[in-house]
Design an enzyme around this catalytic site. Structure first.
Site, PDB file in Angstrom:
ATOM      1  N   LYS A  22       0.856  -1.206   0.000  1.00 51.58           N
ATOM      2  CA  LYS A  22       0.000   0.000   0.000  1.00 51.58           C
ATOM      3  C   LYS A  22       0.886   1.248   0.000  1.00 51.58           C
ATOM      4  O   LYS A  22       2.069   1.196   0.371  1.00 51.58           O
ATOM      5  CB  LYS A  22      -0.942   0.024   1.207  1.00 51.58           C
ATOM      6  CG  LYS A  22      -0.257   0.057   2.599  1.00 51.58           C
ATOM      7  CD  LYS A  22       0.127   1.431   3.124  1.00 51.58           C
ATOM      8  CE  LYS A  22       0.793   1.364   4.502  1.00 51.58           C
ATOM      9  NZ  LYS A  22       1.586   2.523   4.867  1.00 51.58           N
ATOM     10  N   GLY A 112       7.489   1.253   4.786  1.00 46.40           N
ATOM     11  CA  GLY A 112       6.346   2.176   4.727  1.00 46.40           C
ATOM     12  C   GLY A 112       5.286   1.751   3.736  1.00 46.40           C
ATOM     13  O   GLY A 112       4.354   2.488   3.448  1.00 46.40           O
ATOM     14  N   MET A 113       5.431   0.507   3.197  1.00 49.97           N
ATOM     15  CA  MET A 113       4.427   0.021   2.248  1.00 49.97           C
ATOM     16  C   MET A 113       3.546  -1.061   2.864  1.00 49.97           C
ATOM     17  O   MET A 113       2.815  -1.757   2.150  1.00 49.97           O
ATOM     18  CB  MET A 113       5.111  -0.516   0.988  1.00 49.97           C
ATOM     19  CG  MET A 113       5.658   0.600   0.116  1.00 49.97           C
ATOM     20  SD  MET A 113       5.886   0.064  -1.592  1.00 49.97           S
ATOM     21  CE  MET A 113       7.475  -0.705  -1.456  1.00 49.97           C
ATOM     22  N   GLY A 116       4.777  -6.132   5.902  1.00 49.31           N
ATOM     23  CA  GLY A 116       4.599  -7.101   6.983  1.00 49.31           C
ATOM     24  C   GLY A 116       3.122  -7.275   7.317  1.00 49.31           C
ATOM     25  O   GLY A 116       2.653  -8.389   7.568  1.00 49.31           O
ATOM     26  N   SER A 117       2.379  -6.175   7.296  1.00 40.59           N
ATOM     27  CA  SER A 117       0.940  -6.225   7.593  1.00 40.59           C
ATOM     28  C   SER A 117       0.201  -7.002   6.513  1.00 40.59           C
ATOM     29  O   SER A 117      -0.657  -7.847   6.789  1.00 40.59           O
ATOM     30  CB  SER A 117       0.381  -4.802   7.671  1.00 40.59           C
ATOM     31  OG  SER A 117       1.094  -4.060   8.639  1.00 40.59           O
ATOM     32  N   ASP A 150      -1.823  -1.279  10.692  1.00 40.14           N
ATOM     33  CA  ASP A 150      -1.889  -1.262   9.219  1.00 40.14           C
ATOM     34  C   ASP A 150      -2.431  -2.557   8.633  1.00 40.14           C
ATOM     35  O   ASP A 150      -2.427  -2.722   7.415  1.00 40.14           O
ATOM     36  CB  ASP A 150      -0.458  -1.114   8.656  1.00 40.14           C
ATOM     37  CG  ASP A 150      -0.039   0.327   8.524  1.00 40.14           C
ATOM     38  OD1 ASP A 150      -0.829   1.201   8.911  1.00 40.14           O
ATOM     39  OD2 ASP A 150       1.079   0.562   8.034  1.00 40.14           O
TER      40      ASP A 150
HETATM   41  O1  C5P Z   1       0.032  -1.006  15.437  1.00 37.92           O
HETATM   42  P1  C5P Z   1       1.478  -1.129  15.116  1.00 37.92           P
HETATM   43  O2  C5P Z   1       2.087  -2.413  15.595  1.00 37.92           O
HETATM   44  O3  C5P Z   1       1.787  -0.869  13.683  1.00 37.92           O
HETATM   45  O4  C5P Z   1       2.177   0.038  15.912  1.00 37.92           O
HETATM   46  C1  C5P Z   1       3.524  -0.012  16.259  1.00 37.92           C
HETATM   47  C2  C5P Z   1       3.773   1.089  17.266  1.00 37.92           C
HETATM   48  O5  C5P Z   1       3.689   2.357  16.616  1.00 37.92           O
HETATM   49  C3  C5P Z   1       2.786   1.158  18.411  1.00 37.92           C
HETATM   50  O6  C5P Z   1       3.163   0.366  19.489  1.00 37.92           O
HETATM   51  C4  C5P Z   1       2.813   2.612  18.787  1.00 37.92           C
HETATM   52  O7  C5P Z   1       3.959   2.868  19.584  1.00 37.92           O
HETATM   53  C5  C5P Z   1       3.082   3.303  17.466  1.00 37.92           C
HETATM   54  N1  C5P Z   1       1.841   3.826  16.838  1.00 37.92           N
HETATM   55  C6  C5P Z   1       1.311   4.993  17.327  1.00 37.92           C
HETATM   56  N2  C5P Z   1       0.184   5.524  16.741  1.00 37.92           N
HETATM   57  C7  C5P Z   1      -0.383   4.898  15.693  1.00 37.92           C
HETATM   58  C8  C5P Z   1       0.146   3.684  15.177  1.00 37.92           C
HETATM   59  C9  C5P Z   1       1.267   3.167  15.790  1.00 37.92           C
HETATM   60  O8  C5P Z   1       1.828   5.604  18.280  1.00 37.92           O
HETATM   61  N3  C5P Z   1      -1.450   5.459  15.125  1.00 37.92           N
END
Ligand code: C5P
Length: 350
Positions: A22, A112-113, A116-117, A150
């Protein structure tokens, strides 16, 4: 031990699922300290594109998960998003077996794409298809949300609105097909660290000693009120995108992609992560400039980077731009946006 109600009379077929990337068409981050869970409030439009990894899922006898990848940067333990997806999917389906996942990487790790998600969702769909059993929509969403912010967008594909911390997703009408160049400089960027830096920028912008403060970078100051305003403005801009010329065939018979590009440029849609990432990695700012010089109509960082994408008027212009960037030793390739129908058909093998 998993509940395991299934008994297989014959070996299950391995299934290979494409795992698409993405980009973010605009990304706005809320001020720190607003949410109780420590996440940042986000507004973004995700868009799936026609570049992919490939995930092969094979369910064998035994228990547990096994991850294989030739790419040394792909973790092969339970920290891998595919591992998390496999464990949760098997448990929810109350299925038995050893899930062997082969990841063929074409997309950058931490690029940034959303690779992994997307890999996690491809694993989920691969297990469903291998077992010929389906999770319902709510089960899929619960698993996706647990794995990362994501991840849910890849249940929908196409053009997707992301709110809350990015995990609440809503399908938007697909934007018209856009021709893209994806530049992937080899700079792995940690998203949690980028959010941390965002918080520090706020602290540095806070008024000091009653003298008005400032972050010393010459960039406009970050304030909670200003950033909340920006989030609201994005919602209004999105509304005008959706009911403006880009959402349908323009009255003058013009081109929908052209109308969308004009909207993007006119409204100044931007990615807040650029304010964090470019000062930290000045080379990435240079890559953005290099893409701009290839006559791109719109250029932006995707997510927290390091991917930078450009939008072009035609496939030929995008291919020419990728060639010019490669000649400057910038890894780049031409591709296009991938609409929802095409995305879902590919991932479900329909
Ligand atoms: O949800 P994800 O695993 O991608 O998020 C990784 C980290 O990035 C979270 O633990 C959080 O510290 C930060 N994050 C955030 N605000 C978001 C998405 C992610 O602070 N909207």
């Amino acid at each position: 031990m998993w509940g395991g109600k299934l008994h297989y009379n014959r070996p299950l077929m391995a299934v290979t699922v494409p795992s698409f990337a993405k980009i973010n068409l605009g990304l706005y981050i809320g001020p720190p300290g607003v949410r109780d869970d420590g996440f940042h409030e986000l507004r973004t439009v995700y868009q799936t594109i026609a570049l992919s990894d490939s995930i092969r899922v094979d369910i064998k006898s035994g228990t547990g998960v096994e991850i294989k990848s030739k790419n040394k940067r792909v973790p092969e333990d339970e920290s891998n998003t595919c591992w998390k997806a496999a464990e949760r999917t098997m448990k929810t389906l109350r299925a038995r077996g050893r899930v062997v996942i082969q990841i063929e990487k074409n997309l950058p790790v931490q690029g940034g794409m959303g690779a992994g998600s997307s890999n996690a969702v491809a694993t989920m769909f691969g297990i469903e298809r291998a077992l010929k059993q389906r999770l319902d929509c709510n089960q899929r969403m619960r698993i996706a949300e647990e794995i990362g912010s994501d991840v849910p967008l890849f249940l929908l594909g196409g053009t997707v609105l992301g709110i809350s911390h990015g995990e609440q997703v809503f399908p938007l009408q697909d934007v018209p097909e856009l021709h893209l160049v994806i530049a992937t400089p080899e700079v792995p960027v940690s998203t949690p660290k980028a959010f941390k830096r965002w918080d520090e920028l706020f602290a540095e912008s806070a008024p000091a000693n009653g003298k008005g403060g400032g972050n010393g970078s010459g960039a406009p100051q970050l304030t909670a009120a200003g950033q909340t305003d920006k989030l609201e403005r994005f919602s209004r801009e999105l509304y005008s995108w959706l009911c403006g010329p880009a959402s349908g065939v323009p009255a003058n018979g013009g081109d929908r992609a052209e109308a969308l590009l004009l909207d993007l440029v006119r409204t100044g849609i931007e990615n807040d992560f650029e304010r964090v990432i470019f000062p930290q990695y000045p080379d990435l700012r240079e890559v953005k400039r290099a893409v701009e010089r290839t006559r791109a109509r719109y250029v932006s960082l995707s997510g927290s980077g390091s991917t930078i994408y450009g939008i072009f008027d035609s496939a030929a212009a995008a291919q020419q731009a990728a060639k010019e960037l490669n000649a400057k030793d910038i890894p780049a390739q031409a591709t296009r946006t991938l609409g929802r129908a095409e995305y879902l058909k590919a991932v479900h093998g329909a």
